[in-house]
Design a protein around this motif. Structure first.
Motif, PDB file in Angstrom:
ATOM      1  N   LEU A 114       0.811  -1.214   0.000  1.00  0.00           N
ATOM      2  CA  LEU A 114       0.000   0.000   0.000  1.00  0.00           C
ATOM      3  C   LEU A 114       0.849   1.270   0.000  1.00  0.00           C
ATOM      4  N   PRO A 115       1.794   1.440   0.924  1.00  0.00           N
ATOM      5  CA  PRO A 115       2.627   2.654   0.861  1.00  0.00           C
ATOM      6  C   PRO A 115       3.506   2.705  -0.384  1.00  0.00           C
ATOM      7  N   VAL A 116       3.956   1.527  -0.878  1.00  0.00           N
ATOM      8  CA  VAL A 116       4.766   1.535  -2.097  1.00  0.00           C
ATOM      9  C   VAL A 116       3.948   2.069  -3.278  1.00  0.00           C
ATOM     10  N   LEU A 117       2.721   1.576  -3.421  1.00  0.00           N
ATOM     11  CA  LEU A 117       1.856   2.047  -4.518  1.00  0.00           C
ATOM     12  C   LEU A 117       1.532   3.523  -4.370  1.00  0.00           C
ATOM     13  N   GLY A 165      11.793  -7.435  -1.690  1.00  0.00           N
ATOM     14  CA  GLY A 165      12.205  -6.042  -1.888  1.00  0.00           C
ATOM     15  C   GLY A 165      12.464  -5.733  -3.353  1.00  0.00           C
ATOM     16  N   THR A 166      13.131  -6.705  -4.057  1.00  0.00           N
ATOM     17  CA  THR A 166      13.370  -6.494  -5.490  1.00  0.00           C
ATOM     18  C   THR A 166      12.056  -6.377  -6.255  1.00  0.00           C
ATOM     19  N   GLY A 167      11.095  -7.235  -5.912  1.00  0.00           N
ATOM     20  CA  GLY A 167       9.779  -7.151  -6.561  1.00  0.00           C
ATOM     21  C   GLY A 167       9.109  -5.812  -6.299  1.00  0.00           C
ATOM     22  N   TYR A 168       9.239  -5.315  -5.073  1.00  0.00           N
ATOM     23  CA  TYR A 168       8.661  -4.002  -4.762  1.00  0.00           C
ATOM     24  C   TYR A 168       9.341  -2.884  -5.577  1.00  0.00           C
ATOM     25  N   PHE A 169      10.682  -3.020  -5.759  1.00  0.00           N
ATOM     26  CA  PHE A 169      11.380  -2.018  -6.577  1.00  0.00           C
ATOM     27  C   PHE A 169      10.857  -2.026  -8.013  1.00  0.00           C
TER      28      PHE A 169
END
Length: 569
Positions: A114-117, A165-169
């Protein structure tokens, strides 16, 4: 680096950025409610109370509600900074706290999405990558904490955290690129809408102020749009504003037939028609029709397309008046040259006629001599009027204006003019500018005023107040001289050409008087204009024709003009 989404829409009251911001705030509230309900139900089922987790969920719900209520109208700046702590900062702290305090197998780390998006969509790329880096560090920190608490060195947990973390990046970068592209398209769409809106407003202004009539008709004979000139040509303002049926009035039948022919043949049409209204003179029109562009079958579905017919109405009286003005102007240029040649023979004719009249005794012969004299004098006046233009244009640039008292000069000119025929030349003289000083040559002002009075005398009624001469000072401090008479309204085709040379509605007039008045006024920095004006008289409110001369403010001291210093035009 500024967010393109914010840059493109920040000035709009309901921008996509603002709607997305509100959507994320609402989503945070829903997530907080779900977390709280989940914890309550879980603790009821397991009959165990985890007060810190429950309190943390309740605190998160309160924080999301406060932010939704207080900050929904003011989205934060897209760049990285403290303005994101109440939203992204709170989310990161809550998820990390829940993951730290939870005692069961429940994993809260997917909520980091949620915060990443939010950072990727609403913020800059720096904010998105910074948020993702913080999430990755928290994941790695949790992997270390789990291994330390259990006394294990679990390399698989570190690897899982790194992959997550890589997927979030990757997600943050791709989502931000997509948001940037959508923002650019939104910006282009808004600019296109603004350009189309401006073009529509300009087109509307042009059509509304055209002297020619414009009608927009569909294939069901319904008038979709019409400018004021078209409504006047159709029969006046008594008809309803568009949309209305063009078949309502039988006088409009020629227009209906022409529009239907245009749709049937799919080609422009042109014709001269007469609109015959009962009890009125026929209105002659030159009509041209144009059809809107045909539908593109590939890009435009048939259901969303409707072809329209644009009808242009040209008043034949206006066209004829324009042609007549051009012809008269050409004839006038030739007449100015001819006038010089006819003055000497005309003087000889008048002199010979006067000599013959002295020897004539027969009454019939005397009448013939009188007719010769009268017509010769008329020819002489016409020749003088034609030559006046050349005189005015030659002398007007060399005459220096004097500063004179407007009321005193108008009063003197009025007395001189009315003295020639006191019975007919009656008027109300209202001198309401006793302190007004204007820069104008005295004899030029006499010429202007006498010309306006002669025109008014020709068309005014027989009442005591049929003619009004008025001086006044406008609220802006400008002196104005107005000559008003209760004559009939001027035809619009005549009104447009009032001050043109050699234009007149009467065959016995040379059409030079008002033109010379305008030239004299312009020489002295004044202006002359015509307007239909209503005045309140003893007999009531009466409409009439008013010619107003607006003077420039005087910049010189008052002088007493001398007849020897003023060339007479």
């Amino acid at each position: 680096m500024e967010s393109p989404l914010l840059a493109s829409t920040s000035g709009l009251p309901e921008s996509p950025f603002l709607r997305l911001w509100r959507g994320f705030l609402t989503g945070r509230v829903m997530v907080a409610l779900c977390l709280l309900l989940l914890q309550v139900l879980g603790q009821i089922v397991s009959a165990t109370a985890n007060v810190p987790v429950l309190g943390l969920c309740l605190l998160y719900l309160v924080a999301t509600l406060l932010l939704r209520v207080m900050a929904h109208e003011r989205p934060p700046a897209p760049g990285a900074g403290a303005q994101w702590l109440p939203s992204i900062g709170v989310d990161l702290a809550l998820i990390a706290g829940l993951q730290l305090l939870q005692t069961g197998p429940l994993n809260f780390t997917p909520l980091f999405g949620l915060p990443v998006l939010m950072a990727a969509v609403l913020g800059t790329l720096t904010l998105a990558l910074g948020t993702t880096a913080a999430v990755t560090l928290l994941l790695l920190g949790w992997a270390w904490w789990s291994g330390h608490r259990l006394g294990l060195d679990d390399a698989q947990s570190y690897l899982q955290s790194a992959l997550t973390g890589t997927g979030y990046f990757l997600v943050a970068f791709l989502v931000h690129q997509l948001a940037t592209r959508l923002a650019r398209e939104q910006l282009l769409a808004e600019r296109s809408q603004m350009a189309a809106r401006a073009q529509a407003e300009v087109s509307s202004l042009v059509i509304q102020n055209l002297h020619d009539g414009v009608l927009v008709v569909d294939d069901h004979d319904t008038v979709r749009a019409a400018n004021p000139a078209a409504l006047v040509l159709l029969g006046g303002s008594s008809y309803a504003q568009p949309p209305f049926d063009l078949t309502l009035d039988a006088a409009w039948t020629p227009l209906v037939q022409l529009a239907r022919r245009s749709f049937r043949r799919a080609a422009p049409q042109a014709a001269d028609v007469d609109l015959l209204h009962p009890g009125q003179s026929p209105t002659g029109l030159h009509v041209r029709t144009w059809l809107t562009s045909p539908r593109d079958p590939i890009h435009e579905p048939a259901a969303s397309f409707e072809r329209l017919c644009v009808i242009f109405l040209h008043d034949l009286r206006e066209m004829e008046a324009r042609l007549r003005t051009e012809k008269l102007a050409a004839m006038g240029r030739m007449s100015a040259a001819v006038a010089h040649e006819i003055r000497n023979p005309l003087a000889a004719i008048m002199q010979a006629n006067a000599l013959l009249d002295e020897d004539l005794q027969d009454p019939g012969h005397k009448r013939l001599a009188t007719m010769v004299r009268q017509n010769a004098e008329r020819l002489a006046r016409i020749a003088e009027d034609v030559l006046d233009i050349a005189r005015v244009q030659r002398q007007i640039g060399d005459v220096a204006a004097a500063t004179l008292s407007l009321d005193d000069t108008v009063a003197q000119i009025w007395q001189d003019w009315s003295r020639h025929d006191p019975i007919r030349r009656r008027a109300q003289v209202l001198l309401e500018a006793p302190q007004a000083q204007v820069e104008f040559d005295t004899e030029h002002l006499r010429r202007v005023l006498v010309n306006l009075l002669d025109n008014a005398l020709r068309y005014m009624g027989n009442q005591e107040d049929s003619l009004v001469v008025n001086t006044r000072v406008s609220p802006a401090g400008q002196a104005v001289l107005q000559v008003w008479s209760d004559g009939a309204p001027l035809d619009p085709s005549i009104e447009r050409h009032l001050f043109e040379p050699f234009f007149s509605s009467e065959s016995r007039s040379s059409g030079l008087g008002l033109y010379i008045c305008r030239e004299l006024c312009q020489r002295h920095g004044a202006s002359i204009a015509y307007q239909r004006v209503q005045r309140t008289l003893a007999r009531g409110v009466t409409g009439g024709n008013a010619f107003a001369v607006s003077f420039r403010r005087a910049t010189r001291p008052v002088q007493t003009p001398s007849l020897f210093d003023t060339p007479v035009v």
